[in-house]
Each structure stands twice: as C-alpha cells, then as structure tokens.
Design a protein around this motif. Structure first.
Motif, PDB file in Angstrom:
ATOM      1  N   ASN A  36      30.948  30.342  43.080  1.00 56.15           N
ATOM      2  CA  ASN A  36      31.866  30.237  41.939  1.00 56.15           C
ATOM      3  C   ASN A  36      32.258  31.577  41.336  1.00 56.15           C
ATOM      4  N   ALA A  37      31.403  32.591  41.481  1.00 59.21           N
ATOM      5  CA  ALA A  37      31.765  33.902  40.924  1.00 59.21           C
ATOM      6  C   ALA A  37      32.913  34.521  41.707  1.00 59.21           C
ATOM      7  N   ALA A  38      33.060  34.133  42.988  1.00 56.41           N
ATOM      8  CA  ALA A  38      34.191  34.639  43.779  1.00 56.41           C
ATOM      9  C   ALA A  38      35.448  33.853  43.431  1.00 56.41           C
ATOM     10  N   GLY A 100      45.969  38.715  37.369  1.00 61.24           N
ATOM     11  CA  GLY A 100      44.532  38.477  37.246  1.00 61.24           C
ATOM     12  C   GLY A 100      43.868  39.671  36.586  1.00 61.24           C
ATOM     13  N   THR A 101      42.553  39.667  36.598  1.00 61.27           N
ATOM     14  CA  THR A 101      41.787  40.723  35.937  1.00 61.27           C
ATOM     15  C   THR A 101      42.164  42.100  36.470  1.00 61.27           C
ATOM     16  N   THR A 102      42.292  42.207  37.783  1.00 61.55           N
ATOM     17  CA  THR A 102      42.597  43.509  38.385  1.00 61.55           C
ATOM     18  C   THR A 102      43.895  44.062  37.824  1.00 61.55           C
ATOM     19  N   GLU A 103      44.947  43.236  37.807  1.00 62.10           N
ATOM     20  CA  GLU A 103      46.218  43.737  37.284  1.00 62.10           C
ATOM     21  C   GLU A 103      46.124  44.005  35.784  1.00 62.10           C
ATOM     22  N   GLU A 129      29.728  47.888  36.812  1.00 63.88           N
ATOM     23  CA  GLU A 129      31.101  47.363  36.855  1.00 63.88           C
ATOM     24  C   GLU A 129      31.530  46.927  38.251  1.00 63.88           C
ATOM     25  N   HIS A 130      32.382  45.927  38.264  1.00 64.67           N
ATOM     26  CA  HIS A 130      33.140  45.545  39.462  1.00 64.67           C
ATOM     27  C   HIS A 130      34.101  46.699  39.784  1.00 64.67           C
ATOM     28  N   HIS A 131      34.416  46.893  41.048  1.00 64.27           N
ATOM     29  CA  HIS A 131      35.302  48.005  41.416  1.00 64.27           C
ATOM     30  C   HIS A 131      36.616  47.967  40.636  1.00 64.27           C
ATOM     31  N   HIS A 179      32.036  41.949  30.584  1.00 57.32           N
ATOM     32  CA  HIS A 179      31.342  41.049  29.657  1.00 57.32           C
ATOM     33  C   HIS A 179      30.124  40.453  30.363  1.00 57.32           C
ATOM     34  N   VAL A 180      30.374  39.970  31.612  1.00 51.98           N
ATOM     35  CA  VAL A 180      29.288  39.430  32.439  1.00 51.98           C
ATOM     36  C   VAL A 180      29.416  40.066  33.829  1.00 51.98           C
ATOM     37  N   SER A 181      28.293  40.561  34.351  1.00 50.80           N
ATOM     38  CA  SER A 181      28.324  41.210  35.678  1.00 50.80           C
ATOM     39  C   SER A 181      28.399  40.171  36.787  1.00 50.80           C
ATOM     40  N   ASN A 182      29.334  40.365  37.721  1.00 48.86           N
ATOM     41  CA  ASN A 182      29.457  39.409  38.828  1.00 48.86           C
ATOM     42  C   ASN A 182      28.326  39.558  39.835  1.00 48.86           C
ATOM     43  N   ALA A 183      27.727  40.755  39.912  1.00 45.19           N
ATOM     44  CA  ALA A 183      26.686  40.978  40.919  1.00 45.19           C
ATOM     45  C   ALA A 183      25.306  40.604  40.398  1.00 45.19           C
ATOM     46  N   VAL A 206      37.493  45.099  27.836  1.00 40.34           N
ATOM     47  CA  VAL A 206      36.444  44.226  28.363  1.00 40.34           C
ATOM     48  C   VAL A 206      36.961  43.485  29.595  1.00 40.34           C
ATOM     49  N   ASP A 207      36.186  43.592  30.680  1.00 35.32           N
ATOM     50  CA  ASP A 207      36.468  42.820  31.888  1.00 35.32           C
ATOM     51  C   ASP A 207      35.761  41.475  31.716  1.00 35.32           C
ATOM     52  N   GLY A 208      36.554  40.455  31.403  1.00 30.62           N
ATOM     53  CA  GLY A 208      35.977  39.139  31.112  1.00 30.62           C
ATOM     54  C   GLY A 208      36.044  38.168  32.279  1.00 30.62           C
ATOM     55  N   ALA A 209      36.267  38.692  33.505  1.00 27.04           N
ATOM     56  CA  ALA A 209      36.469  37.804  34.664  1.00 27.04           C
ATOM     57  C   ALA A 209      35.350  36.786  34.807  1.00 27.04           C
ATOM     58  N   GLN A 210      34.104  37.234  34.559  1.00 26.64           N
ATOM     59  CA  GLN A 210      32.967  36.329  34.772  1.00 26.64           C
ATOM     60  C   GLN A 210      32.488  35.687  33.476  1.00 26.64           C
ATOM     61  N   ALA A 211      33.175  35.937  32.378  1.00 25.97           N
ATOM     62  CA  ALA A 211      32.717  35.367  31.109  1.00 25.97           C
ATOM     63  C   ALA A 211      33.478  34.101  30.736  1.00 25.97           C
ATOM     64  N   CYS A 229      41.057  38.600  32.050  1.00 23.90           N
ATOM     65  CA  CYS A 229      40.403  37.511  32.800  1.00 23.90           C
ATOM     66  C   CYS A 229      41.336  36.962  33.882  1.00 23.90           C
ATOM     67  N   SER A 230      40.742  36.189  34.796  1.00 23.39           N
ATOM     68  CA  SER A 230      41.455  35.657  35.969  1.00 23.39           C
ATOM     69  C   SER A 230      41.438  34.135  35.966  1.00 23.39           C
ATOM     70  N   GLY A 231      42.583  33.531  36.263  1.00 21.71           N
ATOM     71  CA  GLY A 231      42.650  32.073  36.328  1.00 21.71           C
ATOM     72  C   GLY A 231      41.717  31.463  37.356  1.00 21.71           C
ATOM     73  N   HIS A 232      41.679  32.053  38.558  1.00 25.97           N
ATOM     74  CA  HIS A 232      40.961  31.382  39.656  1.00 25.97           C
ATOM     75  C   HIS A 232      39.452  31.357  39.455  1.00 25.97           C
ATOM     76  N   LYS A 233      38.950  32.187  38.539  1.00 27.39           N
ATOM     77  CA  LYS A 233      37.506  32.182  38.292  1.00 27.39           C
ATOM     78  C   LYS A 233      37.135  31.182  37.205  1.00 27.39           C
ATOM     79  N   MET A 234      38.144  30.619  36.552  1.00 25.26           N
ATOM     80  CA  MET A 234      37.871  29.655  35.470  1.00 25.26           C
ATOM     81  C   MET A 234      38.571  28.318  35.766  1.00 25.26           C
TER      82      MET A 234
HETATM   83  N1  PMP Z   1      35.790  41.844  37.457  1.00 30.10           N
HETATM   84  C1  PMP Z   1      34.774  41.066  37.801  1.00 30.10           C
HETATM   85  C2  PMP Z   1      33.492  41.123  37.021  1.00 30.10           C
HETATM   86  C3  PMP Z   1      34.909  40.177  38.875  1.00 30.10           C
HETATM   87  O1  PMP Z   1      33.893  39.384  39.230  1.00 30.10           O
HETATM   88  C4  PMP Z   1      36.137  40.147  39.594  1.00 30.10           C
HETATM   89  C5  PMP Z   1      36.325  39.255  40.801  1.00 30.10           C
HETATM   90  N2  PMP Z   1      35.250  39.233  41.671  1.00 30.10           N
HETATM   91  C6  PMP Z   1      37.170  40.979  39.169  1.00 30.10           C
HETATM   92  C7  PMP Z   1      36.963  41.809  38.101  1.00 30.10           C
HETATM   93  C8  PMP Z   1      38.504  40.985  39.851  1.00 30.10           C
HETATM   94  O2  PMP Z   1      39.143  39.788  39.619  1.00 30.10           O
HETATM   95  P1  PMP Z   1      40.491  39.422  40.378  1.00 30.10           P
HETATM   96  O3  PMP Z   1      40.216  39.622  41.843  1.00 30.10           O
HETATM   97  O4  PMP Z   1      40.725  38.004  40.030  1.00 30.10           O
HETATM   98  O5  PMP Z   1      41.541  40.331  39.861  1.00 30.10           O
END
Ligand code: PMP
Length: 413
Positions: A36-38, A100-103, A129-131, A179-183, A206-211, A229-234
């Motif tokens: 689900n984190a992916a 999404g979060t990246t953009e 941090e996520h890359h 906000h929350v670490s994906n790893a 704040v990178d809220g992708a995982q929050a 934040c990203s739609g596909h993660k929520m």
């Molecule tokens: N930040 C975190 C913490 C993530 O887990 C992810 C996706 N694995 C991203 C950023 C990037 O999200 P997206 O690929 O939806 O832009």
C-alpha cells in the motif's frame, strides 16, 4: 485480536467489499495486498466517480459556456473544495492540483525556491526522505549555489530533533520533511519542526505522501507552509495529487509552468498571470483524476480517519510481534511514533528473493531501496522487504505473510 475500541468497531470485512480487486487470486491463492505504501487499491466509490465523470459530464473545464463544460468545471472545483477540507486548508484557492507528490515538491522548489533561495543559502532535509524530497532540492541548490543539509536519524529510524535544530540558521530558507517515512513508517513531529523552521524564518515543506492515507492531516495545526500528497497512495487515481500552499506564499510566487489556463492576458510585449490556484495549473488538468481523488477523500472520511489509524496501528503491532518472532528476521525502522510499515531483512535471503517467494504465495510486498537510498545506507543494507498496510488489511493477511516467510526460511535458513 484488536486492542483498541476504535479498531474493534472498525468492520474490515465491510471495507474489503468496497474493493473489487480484493476478489482476485494470484498464483492460485487469494491476493494478500501489502504494497500500500507504493500504491493503494481503489474502492468502488472512486472507480464509479471516474466512470460517471467520463460517462455523463466529460468536457474541458473553465473555458466553455456549454452545459457539459459547466458541469465538469463545477465538479473539478468541488473536488478542490473537498481536498481543502480534507487537509484543513483555510481556502480552496490554497489547493493546487498536480500529478502527485513529486510534481508538488518540484513546483515549490522551482517556483518558490528559485525566487527565494540565493547563493550561500541552505535547505535542510532529513536522512529519511524519499528521493522526491531530496532531488528537487539538490537540483535547486546546484542551480542557485545553495547548500543542501541532511538532518540525521538514529538507529530506530527516529529523526534526531536536536541535530535538526542545530542545522537551522538564518541562512536556512527551506526545511523539507516527510510527514511519514515510506521506508521506515516513522511519523515525524511536524508541528515541532514547523516551530523550529519558523524561528529562523524558513518555510516548512511537508511531504505528506504517506500521511494522508493513514491519519488526520490538518495543515494549519501542523504549521506546514506547503504540504504535498498523491492520489494513488490514498485510494484515489494515479496521475493526480495536491499541493497545499499558504495563500500569501502562493500569491507571491512566479508561475511554475507556462501555457493555457494560467494567464490573465497574453501579448508579445508581456503577459500577466491568473490568480491562484490557476496560475499554477497550466494546460488541461487531470479532471477525472481530481474528481476521483475527492471521492477517495470522502471515502476515507466515511470510514473515519481515526478509526483507520487505530485499525492500522493494531495490525502493525500484530505484524511486528509475529515477524520479529521469526528467527533471522530483523526489523528496520522501530521508531516510537510509526505507522503502517513493516520493513525487514532476513539474514540469509536477499529481499528480492523474499519478494518472489511471497508472490508465489499470493502475498504482494515491495522489495528494494524504496526510493530512499540514504536510509538504506544508514542501516547498512542494500534493500529491505516492506509490507505496508491499508484500510482493508486483516490479521489473517498478516498470518499469511508470516506463513509465507516460513517458506523463505525453509529455502534459505
Ligand atoms: N514521498 C514519499 C514519502 C513517498 O512514499 C512517495 C511514493 N513512494 C513519494 C514521495 C512520491 O510520490 P509520487 O510517486 O506519487 O509522486
């Protein structure tokens, strides 16, 4: 098995019926989806909202006077209002739809960043941090001659707050934190970090992708200046996400991309920009995606965001106890405040082998560096296996993961 009253009230079997994909078999076994984190699976409410938009309202927005265009515009702007409420923004205009979060983070880096960060300034991130919350800042630093500084984590995966604070000076212009670490699943103390950032005059991104999939998010209570934040993660569609930005910051920022929709007037002598949020939404946006994302936000609220958090914490505690009990398994990320992520290594098997064996049993986990190579370096591992939890996961699915790990032990121990 549930340990909290909220988790007891939570009817996971009813939730599972909302997700058609969970009826699938994989390799002749019931699908156990623990990735689900992916990306999360989609409930019928989201699938139907997207279908309904294309089947009955589809048209381009904002420009048309005809009926369908008006309906599409109303639905898109209603989605913006829903997302404003969902993250606790004061006004809808503070919500920008992105891919999404990246953009979203790239938008802040290249619009706010290029306007406000100069040679010799500093940007502070964390080692976890996520890359996508590292690379945009690295690119910005290269372009303007600024310096990127990572705040360290300890061996549980907790941020060392004192060390973060000691990195902050009047040269710090941006602090960018997940906000929350994906790893690791670590939940960072965002409100406290906001105070520290603001004390030196920096803005907090704040990178809220995982929050957003797991907890209640209130950008104002958190003190976030920007929140991505990203739609596909929520539980929403891919290709859509949100950037929240404080209105006064957004108003002062230059456009990020140029094109249709983001202008007020255009001439060869010079052009002027539309008001926010349109200034940041050049071109035709992902209209169906925004509508689907709002349906996902409504869906999460209908389940109850506190009930979701309690359910997932309960599952995480259960999973941690059972995985730790397997000889040779070592958990990566044991922070005091964490959620929904079970990252682990097994002494004699590479994570990719673990992933393949689990897949044979119908159990989907992710293996690799999780786009967080500095985290892997910190823990001295090339990769981990990561089971990540969502609203529909059950104790029986954790049992299936643990049983499948038994197969890994048979082959590798
Ligand atoms: N930040 C975190 C913490 C993530 O887990 C992810 C996706 N694995 C991203 C950023 C990037 O999200 P997206 O690929 O939806 O832009």
């Amino acid at each position: 098995m549930s340990t909290t009253s909220a988790a007891t009230r939570y009817d996971v079997e009813r939730v599972r019926r909302d997700f058609p994909i969970l009826d699938r078999q994989v390799n002749g076994k019931p699908l156990v989806y623990l990735d689900n984190a992916a990306s999360t699976q989609k409930p019928t409410a989201v699938i139907e909202a997207v279908r309904d938009y294309y089947a009955t309202h589809n048209a381009n927005i904002h420009r048309g006077v005809h009926r369908l265009s008006q309906e599409a515009t109303a639905a898109f702007e209603a989605a913006r209002a829903t997302m404003a409420r969902f993250v606790g923004a004061e006004q809808s205009e503070e919500i920008i739809f992105t891919r999404g979060t990246t953009e979203s983070i790239n938008l802040v880096a290249f619009s706010y960043g290029r306007a406000n960060v100069k040679a010799g300034d500093e940007i502070v991130v964390t080692e976890m941090e996520h890359h996508s919350n590292i690379i945009p800042w690295q690119l910005l630093c290269e372009q303007v001659g600024a310096v990127l500084k990572p705040a360290p984590i300890d061996d549980t995966g907790d941020l060392i707050l004192d060390e973060l604070e000691s990195l902050l000076t009047e040269r710090t212009k941006i602090v960018a934190v997940g906000h929350v670490s994906n790893a690791l699943g670590t939940i960072n103390p965002i409100a406290r970090i906001a105070e520290m950032a603001h004390a030196v005059g920096a803005v907090l991104v704040v990178d809220g992708a995982q929050a957003t999939p797991h907890a209640t998010v209130d950008v104002r209570a958190l003190g976030a200046d920007f929140y991505a934040c990203s739609g596909h993660k929520m539980y929403g569609p891919t290709g859509i996400g949100v950037l929240y930005g404080r209105r006064e910051l957004l108003d002062a920022m230059p456009p990020y991309q140029g094109g249709g929709e983001m202008i007020r007037t255009v001439s060869f002598e010079g052009s002027t920009w539309a008001e926010v949020p349109h200034k940041f939404e050049a071109g035709t946006p992902n209209i169906a995606g925004a509508i689907g994302l709002a349906a996902a936000a409504d869906y999460l609220e209908s389940l109850g965001r506190e009930a979701i958090a309690a359910h997932e914490l309960d599952l995480m505690a259960y999973g941690t106890a059972h995985l730790e009990a397997i000889p040779g398994v070592h958990m990566i990320g044991t922070a005091r405040e964490k959620t929904a992520v079970l990252s682990f290594v097994f002494e004699s098997a590479h994570p990719h082998d673990i992933g393949t064996i689990l897949d044979n049993e119908g159990v989907a986990v992710r293996t690799g560096h999780h786009c967080a190579q500095p985290v892997m370096k910190h823990f001295g591992v090339p990769a981990t296996a990561r089971a990540s939890l969502g609203v529909y996961n059950t104790h029986e699915e954790i049992d299936a993961l643990v049983a499948a790990m038994g197969k890994v032990r048979e082959l590798f121990a």
